[in-house]
Design a protein around this motif. Structure first.
Motif, PDB file in Angstrom:
ATOM      1  N   PHE A  66       2.175 -12.489   8.302  1.00  0.00           N
ATOM      2  CA  PHE A  66       2.405 -11.289   8.958  1.00  0.00           C
ATOM      3  C   PHE A  66       0.869 -11.030   9.246  1.00  0.00           C
ATOM      4  CE2 PHE A  66       6.321 -11.496   6.148  1.00  0.00           C
ATOM      5  CZ  PHE A  66       7.210 -11.512   7.100  1.00  0.00           C
ATOM      6  N   ASP A  67       0.546  -9.803  10.122  1.00  0.00           N
ATOM      7  CA  ASP A  67      -0.813  -9.102  10.346  1.00  0.00           C
ATOM      8  C   ASP A  67      -0.951  -8.692   9.004  1.00  0.00           C
ATOM      9  OD1 ASP A  67      -2.712  -7.741  10.907  1.00  0.00           O
ATOM     10  OD2 ASP A  67      -1.817  -7.091  13.092  1.00  0.00           O
ATOM     11  N   ASP A  70      -0.339  -4.937   9.002  1.00  0.00           N
ATOM     12  CA  ASP A  70       1.166  -4.256   9.317  1.00  0.00           C
ATOM     13  C   ASP A  70       1.801  -3.914   8.021  1.00  0.00           C
ATOM     14  OD1 ASP A  70       3.455  -4.179  10.110  1.00  0.00           O
ATOM     15  OD2 ASP A  70       4.130  -6.095  10.654  1.00  0.00           O
ATOM     16  N   GLU A  71       1.994  -2.574   8.166  1.00  0.00           N
ATOM     17  CA  GLU A  71       2.597  -2.074   6.871  1.00  0.00           C
ATOM     18  C   GLU A  71       3.942  -2.491   6.602  1.00  0.00           C
ATOM     19  OE1 GLU A  71       4.353   2.462   5.390  1.00  0.00           O
ATOM     20  OE2 GLU A  71       3.087   2.212   7.071  1.00  0.00           O
ATOM     21  N   GLU A  72       4.710  -2.989   7.442  1.00  0.00           N
ATOM     22  CA  GLU A  72       6.111  -3.864   7.285  1.00  0.00           C
ATOM     23  C   GLU A  72       5.875  -5.099   6.565  1.00  0.00           C
ATOM     24  OE1 GLU A  72       9.992  -5.533   9.636  1.00  0.00           O
ATOM     25  OE2 GLU A  72       8.365  -4.566  10.665  1.00  0.00           O
ATOM     26  N   GLY A  73       4.943  -5.827   6.995  1.00  0.00           N
ATOM     27  CA  GLY A  73       4.364  -6.962   6.305  1.00  0.00           C
ATOM     28  C   GLY A  73       4.129  -6.973   4.903  1.00  0.00           C
TER      29      GLY A  73
END
Length: 491
Positions: A66-67, A70-73
């Motif tokens: 993930f990035d 990236d908060e979701e990651g």
């Protein structure tokens, strides 16, 4: 898992442990947990409870592809790390805060990580079951924003304000999954079509004796449906279910009252019921829910468990199975056995004047249906048996065998009673049963004048059923008279 400890469920058909283990390793959340366990090392730092320190979450997210920004990651990495810790894929040493200094604990790959590639399928599945427990516990927790709002002055959760009871929430989710399991195995014993989310929600909310749900109950169904929508989103990554969420556009189009009414009705009038959400247990999910049920003391059989048992245990068990599951179990039991000896054993186990005898003989007949010429000597050996002679003649005649002796009248009547008793025991009073009754009695003049004398424990019971169900009114009346005579004779 919440369940009636002495309940008995229909059998489930499961893939091999090797296939299930492959599915477990391929579950996205479990696979991410394994990757983080391999990533853990001397520089990995954790807080109290074994959680990754916030500064390490971007690095963990990057390790998962993930990035890092990236908060979701970061959220997904945190979930996967928690699974890795809870399953033993990672060993953590929590920080020692006794000296009051701000220090971090450490984490390294756990011993159980080696089982992922070097363990037996059952060991991999044990790891996955531990991961499932973690995910189910997380799915029972309400929205974190609600938790923050419910903190009191001392930093403790005010459960009264939150209106959340952890045990109640866990029991609710267990009940939903148990209902989904039962809906799955009741017909075929294996995953088939998905179940509409409103059906599951209604099964948990609407009382069985309520013919017309009230508005208040409909609103409860809608609330339960939306709660399940969120929970199944969390359960899908561990491989438990395949899930199609509630259509967000539907929620925007529909007010709460309409959504409640539509969901409780199972969206019966909607052209696309899937907009209300659809869920299906995967084979791995069936394995997982069954394992939890077994742990709770529920009798949850699996097809193939009787392969090393005797024919008596086989016929007793499959007498309570749906036809498809019974056939699958019988086929596995016959595999690897010498057919003549197996047929003789089945026929011997089918005997008996007890209440379960007719259905055992029906399942025995089902077991013999695919048997070839090798079975003929064992079948011919019971031609003179009063309980099996009719079954043997039917089997031989269907295969065009020569020299099949004609049955006498007593055997014909006995076989008729036994056949109808077996069908009643297997399926109850189905729409097809009256036609079977008519077919079995049409060619025998004076059938009801003689059948009441048959020495079969189910004679009166069968005649009473014929009195209710026989499509010919005159015959039904004669059946009722014959039933009365049979009862009087038994008395």
């Amino acid at each position: 898992m919440s369940a009636e400890p002495h309940a008995t469920l229909p059998p489930v058909r499961l893939p091999s442990d090797a296939e299930l283990a492959r599915d477990a390793l391929g579950a996205p959340l479990f696979a991410r947990a394994v990757r983080l366990a391999r990533w853990a090392g001397p520089d990995t730092r954790v807080d109290i409870g074994g959680e990754l320190v916030a500064a390490q979450l971007p690095e963990a997210a990057a390790a998962l592809g993930f990035d890092a920004a990236d908060e979701e990651g970061a959220v997904l990495a945190s979930q996967a790390w928690r699974v890795a810790v809870d399953t033993g894929l990672v060993d953590v040493t929590e920080p020692d805060d006794d000296d009051g200094e701000e220090e971090s604990g450490t984490a390294v790959p756990g011993e159980d990580l080696a089982l992922v590639t070097g363990g037996a399928p059952g060991e991999v599945l044990d790891l996955w079951l531990a991961a499932l427990d973690t995910v189910l516990a997380d799915a029972s927790v309400p929205d974190l924003d609600g938790l923050v709002d419910a903190l009191d002055a001392g930093g403790e959760i005010d459960f009264d304000q939150l209106d959340w009871n952890p045990r109640r929430e866990a029991d609710f989710l267990d009940g939903v999954l148990a209902n989904l399991y039962l809906l799955t195995v009741a017909e075929r014993g294996a995953p088939d079509g998905p179940v509409p989310l409103p059906v599951l929600a209604a099964s948990m909310v609407i009382p069985q004796d309520m013919s017309e749900p009230t508005d208040a109950v409909l609103e409860q169904v809608s609330d339960a449906m939306m709660r399940l929508d969120e929970q199944f989103r969390q359960l899908e990554p561990i491989g438990l279910v395949e899930f199609r969420p509630v259509d967000e556009a539907l929620m925007a189009e529909t007010d709460d009252e309409e959504l409640a009414a539509g969901s409780a009705a199972g969206a019966a009038d909607d052209e696309d019921v899937s907009r209300y959400g659809m869920v299906r247990l995967t084979p791995l999910g069936l394995y997982g829910i069954r394992a939890r049920m077994l742990e709770a003391g529920v009798t949850a059989p699996a097809v193939g468990e009787l392969a090393d048992k005797g024919a008596d245990a086989l016929l007793d068990a499959v007498s309570g199975y749906p036809e498809g599951a019974a056939q699958a179990e019988i086929e596995q039991w016959l595999t690897g056995r010498e057919l003549p000896a197996a047929v003789a054993e089945l026929l011997a186990a089918a005997r008996g004047a007890d209440e379960g005898g007719p259905l055992r003989r029906l399942r025995c007949q089902q077991a013999l249906a695919p048997a070839g010429p090798e079975a003929e000597p064992a079948v011919r050996a019971v031609l003179d048996d009063p309980e099996l002679g009719g079954l043997a003649r039917v089997w031989l005649s269907e295969r065009g065998a020569a020299d099949v002796p004609a049955p006498d009248g007593a055997m014909v009547f006995w076989l008729t009673v036994d056949t109808i008793a077996a069908q009643l025991a297997a399926d109850g009073e189905t729409a097809e049963l009256p036609l079977l009754m008519e077919s079995l009695t049409a060619h025998h003049t004076g059938f009801f004048d003689q059948v009441w004398r048959v020495e079969h424990p189910a004679t009166a019971y069968v005649l009473e059923a014929m009195g209710r169900l026989h499509p010919d009114k005159k015959a039904a009346k004669e059946a009722r008279k014959a039933a009365f005579k049979a009862r009087s004779r038994q008395s």
